[in-house]
Design a protein around this motif. Structure first.
Motif, PDB file in Angstrom:
ATOM      1  N   SER A  57      -8.683 -21.300   7.059  1.00  0.00           N
ATOM      2  CA  SER A  57      -8.364 -21.472   8.275  1.00  0.00           C
ATOM      3  C   SER A  57      -7.075 -20.682   8.303  1.00  0.00           C
ATOM      4  O   SER A  57      -6.234 -20.474   7.632  1.00  0.00           O
ATOM      5  N   PHE A 115     -18.313 -23.546  22.817  1.00  0.00           N
ATOM      6  CA  PHE A 115     -17.179 -23.214  21.838  1.00  0.00           C
ATOM      7  C   PHE A 115     -17.557 -22.876  20.402  1.00  0.00           C
ATOM      8  O   PHE A 115     -18.489 -23.466  19.730  1.00  0.00           O
ATOM      9  N   SER A 117     -15.050 -22.475  17.781  1.00  0.00           N
ATOM     10  CA  SER A 117     -13.880 -22.545  16.848  1.00  0.00           C
ATOM     11  C   SER A 117     -13.086 -23.993  17.012  1.00  0.00           C
ATOM     12  O   SER A 117     -13.118 -24.381  18.219  1.00  0.00           O
ATOM     13  N   ASN A 118     -12.430 -24.549  16.225  1.00  0.00           N
ATOM     14  CA  ASN A 118     -11.602 -25.496  16.337  1.00  0.00           C
ATOM     15  C   ASN A 118      -9.971 -25.103  16.136  1.00  0.00           C
ATOM     16  O   ASN A 118      -9.799 -24.403  15.121  1.00  0.00           O
ATOM     17  N   ALA A 119      -8.933 -25.445  16.744  1.00  0.00           N
ATOM     18  CA  ALA A 119      -7.570 -25.134  16.453  1.00  0.00           C
ATOM     19  C   ALA A 119      -6.866 -26.518  16.562  1.00  0.00           C
ATOM     20  O   ALA A 119      -6.965 -27.305  17.429  1.00  0.00           O
ATOM     21  N   LYS A 139     -13.347 -20.405  24.203  1.00  0.00           N
ATOM     22  CA  LYS A 139     -14.148 -20.946  23.028  1.00  0.00           C
ATOM     23  C   LYS A 139     -13.554 -21.293  21.799  1.00  0.00           C
ATOM     24  O   LYS A 139     -13.978 -21.716  20.875  1.00  0.00           O
ATOM     25  N   ILE A 140     -12.163 -21.847  22.065  1.00  0.00           N
ATOM     26  CA  ILE A 140     -11.471 -22.570  20.967  1.00  0.00           C
ATOM     27  C   ILE A 140     -11.284 -23.858  21.349  1.00  0.00           C
ATOM     28  O   ILE A 140     -10.447 -24.400  22.537  1.00  0.00           O
ATOM     29  N   ASN A 184     -11.594 -20.969  12.316  1.00  0.00           N
ATOM     30  CA  ASN A 184     -10.698 -22.028  12.661  1.00  0.00           C
ATOM     31  C   ASN A 184      -9.366 -21.932  12.469  1.00  0.00           C
ATOM     32  O   ASN A 184      -8.894 -21.022  11.599  1.00  0.00           O
ATOM     33  N   TYR A 185      -8.552 -22.738  13.010  1.00  0.00           N
ATOM     34  CA  TYR A 185      -6.960 -22.477  13.040  1.00  0.00           C
ATOM     35  C   TYR A 185      -6.149 -23.745  12.997  1.00  0.00           C
ATOM     36  O   TYR A 185      -6.646 -24.994  13.229  1.00  0.00           O
ATOM     37  N   ALA A 192     -12.462 -16.383  18.166  1.00  0.00           N
ATOM     38  CA  ALA A 192     -13.189 -17.604  18.082  1.00  0.00           C
ATOM     39  C   ALA A 192     -14.233 -17.507  16.970  1.00  0.00           C
ATOM     40  O   ALA A 192     -15.336 -18.172  17.033  1.00  0.00           O
ATOM     41  N   ASN A 200     -18.736 -21.543  12.747  1.00  0.00           N
ATOM     42  CA  ASN A 200     -18.280 -20.689  13.882  1.00  0.00           C
ATOM     43  C   ASN A 200     -19.469 -19.996  14.346  1.00  0.00           C
ATOM     44  O   ASN A 200     -19.421 -19.039  15.264  1.00  0.00           O
TER      45      ASN A 200
END
Length: 352
Positions: A235, A193, A195-197, A140-141, A108-109, A105, A182
């Motif tokens: 990312s 959280f 991180s963003n996916a 956490k994502i 980002n993804y 985390a 992050n």
């Protein structure tokens, strides 16, 4: 045509699953049109006060989208993304989520997700409507699902999609989410959280046209925009395959160069949307209707492919990462197809 009727004695829980699935299926098909009709009728036949509210709402949504791309930070209202009613939608098929590697985390993804299928049902459930399993496997994502930008310019539909965790797939929107800090101490991460996916159905409307049971035809060879976005934002790219996604609907035969396919391609060219003619089951029969079949969908999330961040992606490097994504998808498919695809010996992955 012989009709196969459903039994009269069906457990109440399964009836509830059918009702919830019907709601979401018809919502995804009809909401863009229905939303516009509702607003138009309210404006034409509503009171002066109601008309004023509608005008204010339209002005607000227009400028809010221009300013923020209709982004909803965090996970939004969790009651809209984790509840027992929506879980009936998951359990109807059922939809599963399989983790093959950790996703730290601290970055980002972009989830490069395949195949699109008719509606992208597996992705929308796992990363949009019922994210309990996702949060358990990838803590956490924040899961997000990218969809057409024009959906967020449609009143009413815009609000529902935001509540369900969908985001615009426009460049500006993706940059917004994929460049989020992050750092656990950053103000944007007060929700715990970091991180963003963002899941992107890379094949889009073109891939949907090729969606038929038992056929895994991916539109990817010339789709490199998501790789460039990953490099610009730093990312990691995570390949993801939803086994069974293509099996929940049949589709009226539309081979390349057929009259129907030419009409579909023409509409897609000007609207970005494929006018599909799906064929499923009904409420009380298994032969025809617009409900998806009860067939399992298993989304397998692969290992992250890290990239070197650059504001000006080098074409050779884009090709290199793109080739890695295709290789990873092929390996992921070959590794898990026997487990999740019936009669897998006769099914191949086609990347075009």
């Amino acid at each position: 045509m012989k009709i196969e009727w459903a039994p009269l004695q069906v457990p109440l829980q399964r009836r509830l699953q059918i009702l919830v699935t019907a709601f979401f299926t018809w919502s995804f098909f009809l909401l863009p049109i229905v939303s516009v009709i509702i607003v138009a009728l309210l404006f034409i036949y509503g009171s002066l006060f109601l008309r004023a509210l509608i005008v204010l709402y339209l002005i607000y949504s227009y400028f809010d989208h221009k300013r923020t791309y209709s982004a909803m930070d965090g996970n939004g209202w969790m009651i809209n993304r984790t509840n027992s009613i929506y879980r009936n939608y998951r359990n109807y098929f059922p939809v599963e989520l399989v983790k093959t590697a950790d996703l730290p985390a601290n970055r980002n993804y972009i989830l490069a997700s395949f195949p699109h299928g008719i509606l992208g049902t597996g992705i929308c459930i796992n990363m949009g409507l019922d994210i309990t399993k996702w949060l358990e496997l990838f803590p956490k994502i924040r899961p997000k699902v990218g969809t057409l930008d024009q959906h967020f310019q449609t009143p009413i539909l815009r609000e529902l999609l935001r509540w369900w965790g969908l985001v615009s797939v426009s460049k500006e929107s993706l940059v917004y989410f994929l460049t989020k800090s992050n750092d656990p101490k950053h103000k944007d991460n007060r929700d715990g959280f970091t991180s963003n996916a963002v899941a992107i159905l890379v094949g889009g409307a073109q891939e949907a046209l090729d969606s038929h049971p038992g056929r895994y035809i991916l539109t990817l060879k010339n789709r490199k925009g998501f790789v460039k976005m990953a490099i610009r934002t730093g990312s990691s790219i995570v390949p993801s395959i939803s086994f069974g996604e293509v099996d929940i609907f049949n589709q009226v035969a539309n081979p390349p160069n057929s009259i129907l396919r030419k009409i579909q391609d023409f509409v897609k060219k000007f609207t970005g949307i494929s006018p599909l003619i799906p064929v499923g089951r009904g409420f009380f029969n298994y032969t025809f209707g617009f409900l998806p079949y009860r067939r399992p969908i298993v989304q397998v999330v692969g290992s992250p492919i890290d990239v070197l961040k650059s504001s000006q992606p080098d074409p050779a490097y884009v090709e290199e990462i793109h080739a890695k994504v295709m290789t990873e998808l092929e390996q992921l498919f070959d590794k898990y197809k026997e487990k999740y695809i019936p009669d897998s010996k006769n099914i191949k992955l086609i990347i075009q």
